[in-house]
Write a protein that holds these residues in place. Structure first.
Motif, PDB file in Angstrom:
ATOM      1  N   LEU A 133      15.872  -0.556  -5.078  1.00  0.00           N
ATOM      2  CA  LEU A 133      16.041  -0.252  -6.502  1.00  0.00           C
ATOM      3  C   LEU A 133      17.482  -0.430  -6.971  1.00  0.00           C
ATOM      4  CD1 LEU A 133      14.916   0.975  -9.182  1.00  0.00           C
ATOM      5  CD2 LEU A 133      15.491   3.218  -8.234  1.00  0.00           C
ATOM      6  N   GLU A 134      17.660  -1.129  -8.075  1.00  0.00           N
ATOM      7  CA  GLU A 134      18.949  -1.229  -8.751  1.00  0.00           C
ATOM      8  C   GLU A 134      18.780  -0.706 -10.177  1.00  0.00           C
ATOM      9  OE1 GLU A 134      22.261  -4.603  -9.978  1.00  0.00           O
ATOM     10  OE2 GLU A 134      21.169  -4.792  -8.093  1.00  0.00           O
ATOM     11  N   ILE A 135      19.529   0.349 -10.500  1.00  0.00           N
ATOM     12  CA  ILE A 135      19.379   1.011 -11.793  1.00  0.00           C
ATOM     13  C   ILE A 135      19.974   0.146 -12.900  1.00  0.00           C
ATOM     14  CG2 ILE A 135      19.978   3.065 -13.136  1.00  0.00           C
ATOM     15  CD1 ILE A 135      20.116   4.590 -10.475  1.00  0.00           C
ATOM     16  N   PRO A 136      19.220  -0.086 -13.987  1.00  0.00           N
ATOM     17  CA  PRO A 136      19.751  -0.893 -15.094  1.00  0.00           C
ATOM     18  C   PRO A 136      20.956  -0.216 -15.752  1.00  0.00           C
ATOM     19  CG  PRO A 136      17.369  -0.587 -15.279  1.00  0.00           C
ATOM     20  CD  PRO A 136      17.842   0.352 -14.215  1.00  0.00           C
ATOM     21  N   LEU A 137      21.837  -1.032 -16.328  1.00  0.00           N
ATOM     22  CA  LEU A 137      22.967  -0.504 -17.087  1.00  0.00           C
ATOM     23  C   LEU A 137      22.484  -0.039 -18.459  1.00  0.00           C
ATOM     24  CD1 LEU A 137      25.628  -3.230 -16.253  1.00  0.00           C
ATOM     25  CD2 LEU A 137      25.741  -0.826 -15.567  1.00  0.00           C
ATOM     26  N   VAL A 138      23.078   1.043 -18.941  1.00  0.00           N
ATOM     27  CA  VAL A 138      22.739   1.543 -20.281  1.00  0.00           C
ATOM     28  C   VAL A 138      24.028   1.847 -21.044  1.00  0.00           C
ATOM     29  CG1 VAL A 138      20.505   2.530 -19.611  1.00  0.00           C
ATOM     30  CG2 VAL A 138      22.554   3.938 -19.459  1.00  0.00           C
ATOM     31  N   SER A 139      23.917   1.789 -22.369  1.00  0.00           N
ATOM     32  CA  SER A 139      25.057   2.130 -23.225  1.00  0.00           C
ATOM     33  C   SER A 139      24.548   2.892 -24.439  1.00  0.00           C
ATOM     34  CB  SER A 139      25.790   0.862 -23.664  1.00  0.00           C
ATOM     35  OG  SER A 139      24.965   0.099 -24.537  1.00  0.00           O
ATOM     36  N   LEU A 140      25.484   3.443 -25.211  1.00  0.00           N
ATOM     37  CA  LEU A 140      25.145   4.143 -26.439  1.00  0.00           C
ATOM     38  C   LEU A 140      25.205   3.177 -27.609  1.00  0.00           C
ATOM     39  CD1 LEU A 140      27.061   7.526 -26.015  1.00  0.00           C
ATOM     40  CD2 LEU A 140      24.593   7.241 -26.182  1.00  0.00           C
ATOM     41  N   ILE A 152      20.473   2.822 -24.784  1.00  0.00           N
ATOM     42  CA  ILE A 152      19.709   1.580 -24.656  1.00  0.00           C
ATOM     43  C   ILE A 152      20.106   0.857 -23.388  1.00  0.00           C
ATOM     44  CG2 ILE A 152      19.367   1.267 -27.150  1.00  0.00           C
ATOM     45  CD1 ILE A 152      21.732  -0.694 -27.093  1.00  0.00           C
ATOM     46  N   THR A 153      19.160   0.124 -22.821  1.00  0.00           N
ATOM     47  CA  THR A 153      19.457  -0.672 -21.631  1.00  0.00           C
ATOM     48  C   THR A 153      20.209  -1.929 -22.018  1.00  0.00           C
ATOM     49  OG1 THR A 153      17.307  -1.764 -21.800  1.00  0.00           O
ATOM     50  CG2 THR A 153      17.448   0.172 -20.372  1.00  0.00           C
ATOM     51  N   VAL A 154      21.073  -2.376 -21.130  1.00  0.00           N
ATOM     52  CA  VAL A 154      21.901  -3.552 -21.380  1.00  0.00           C
ATOM     53  C   VAL A 154      21.526  -4.620 -20.371  1.00  0.00           C
ATOM     54  CG1 VAL A 154      24.250  -4.458 -21.549  1.00  0.00           C
ATOM     55  CG2 VAL A 154      23.771  -2.076 -22.182  1.00  0.00           C
ATOM     56  N   LEU A 182      29.735   1.685 -21.267  1.00  0.00           N
ATOM     57  CA  LEU A 182      28.537   1.855 -20.455  1.00  0.00           C
ATOM     58  C   LEU A 182      28.442   3.294 -19.964  1.00  0.00           C
ATOM     59  CD1 LEU A 182      28.751  -1.438 -18.377  1.00  0.00           C
ATOM     60  CD2 LEU A 182      27.163  -0.954 -20.233  1.00  0.00           C
ATOM     61  N   VAL A 183      27.227   3.833 -19.985  1.00  0.00           N
ATOM     62  CA  VAL A 183      27.015   5.223 -19.587  1.00  0.00           C
ATOM     63  C   VAL A 183      27.011   5.368 -18.071  1.00  0.00           C
ATOM     64  CG1 VAL A 183      25.372   7.146 -19.655  1.00  0.00           C
ATOM     65  CG2 VAL A 183      25.756   5.762 -21.695  1.00  0.00           C
ATOM     66  N   ASN A 184      26.466   4.363 -17.369  1.00  0.00           N
ATOM     67  CA  ASN A 184      26.246   4.511 -15.923  1.00  0.00           C
ATOM     68  C   ASN A 184      26.795   3.336 -15.123  1.00  0.00           C
ATOM     69  OD1 ASN A 184      24.355   2.662 -16.913  1.00  0.00           O
ATOM     70  ND2 ASN A 184      22.831   3.215 -15.376  1.00  0.00           N
ATOM     71  N   LYS A 185      27.964   2.839 -15.482  1.00  0.00           N
ATOM     72  CA  LYS A 185      28.490   1.651 -14.793  1.00  0.00           C
ATOM     73  C   LYS A 185      28.760   1.895 -13.308  1.00  0.00           C
ATOM     74  CE  LYS A 185      33.273   2.585 -16.250  1.00  0.00           C
ATOM     75  NZ  LYS A 185      34.441   2.011 -16.959  1.00  0.00           N
TER      76      LYS A 185
END
Length: 303
Positions: free
Chosen positions: A178-185, A192-194, A206-209
């Motif tokens: 599993l690779e978690i998608p990047l998300v931003s505000l 939202i996913t990036v 990015l929220v979870n870089k």
């Protein structure tokens, strides 16, 4: 040429053996059990050849294709942003579903779900959650506002025994991949996913870089055994399960600590010595599966 008890050889002899096997399957097996072997020559305590391929579904966030002999499982994980519950504002959610389409077995009919499918779904959920494989807090993005909803779908492509064991290994392998998608505000404050192609055009931070992989803690592995009289057959085929009926599934974690025992009825009593032997076989199987998973992950790093 092989000669049957009646003196027939060649194709005629093979047809006679096959007919006897179909008419008297238990007697046929018991003759082989006297030599501690199965009809195909596999020792009673040995599991079938196992293979693993990571990243089998390109559209999934994590996936794995597993084969235990002819039993084949495809696991795919998809992550979606959700609003966490008020009761658990710092946790995500996990949903696991096991599917048995008609292509996997002649006993599964189109339009009629397999009765065993929801049972295995519940077993998988229990094993993954009780083992502590996933810390649901790691699925949190923004406390009280956003977290990951994790959908785990396991598809049985061919059902030839030990379905839970193969499904659990496929799910574990998919989590490892599993690779978690990047998300931003967004400007409106939504998470939202990036996608990769839009990464350079993302104005918001990015929220979870730094959070692209889950930390897998106590990884569960399992082994199902068939019990018949004083015999124990590890990793049974569908034929063996249907003939001998009494099953015992042992789930251990990566440190060989017992997570659960599951015995869905059957006529054979699971005496203490038989349970201990099943646990011993499972410990050996855990080492085999750990090696297979480790080698698959190493091959991905090289690629």
């Amino acid at each position: 040429m092989a000669e049957t008890a009646t003196g027939k050889t060649g194709m005629e002899g093979e047809m006679e053996v096959d007919a006897y096997r179909r008419l008297f399957p238990l007697t046929f097996y018991e003759r082989h059990l006297l030599d501690s072997l199965r009809p195909d020559g596999r020792p009673l305590s040995r599991s079938r050849h196992t293979s693993l391929s990571l990243g089998a579904v390109s559209s999934a966030d994590g996936s794995a294709l597993v084969k235990f002999g002819d039993t084949t499982m495809l696991a795919a994980i998809k992550l979606e942003v959700m609003t966490p519950s008020k009761e658990s504002p710092d946790e995500g959610c996990l949903g696991i579903e096991f599917h048995m389409p008609p292509i996997c077995s002649p006993i599964v009919r189109p339009g009629k779900p397999a009765e065993i499918a929801p049972v295995i779904s519940k077993q998988l959920e229990d094993a993954i959650l009780s083992s502590g494989l996933i810390n649901l807090k790691e699925l949190s993005l923004i406390s009280g506002k956003a977290a990951w909803m994790t959908y785990v779908d396991i598809y049985c492509l061919n059902a030839d025994g030990s379905l839970f064991d193969a499904a659990l290994f496929a799910a574990v392998a998919a989590f490892s991949h599993l690779e978690i998608p990047l998300v931003s505000l967004s400007e409106g404050g939504r998470v939202i996913t990036v996608s990769g192609e839009n990464l350079d055009n993302t104005a918001k931070e990015l929220v979870n870089k730094d959070k692209r992989k889950l930390t897998l803690h106590s990884i569960p592995f399992s082994l199902t055994c068939v019990l018949h009289k004083n015999y124990i057959l590890a990793d049974p085929t569908a034929e063996e399960e249907s003939i001998m009926e009494t099953l015992l599934t042992v789930v251990l974690d990566s440190s060989s600590q017992l997570i659960s025992l599951y015995k869905p009825g059957g006529s054979v009593l699971a005496f203490k010595t038989m349970v201990q032997d099943c646990i011993s076989y499972t410990r050996k199987r855990v080492k085999e599966l750990q090696k297979i998973l480790s080698e698959a992950l190493s091959d991905m790093e090289i690629d």
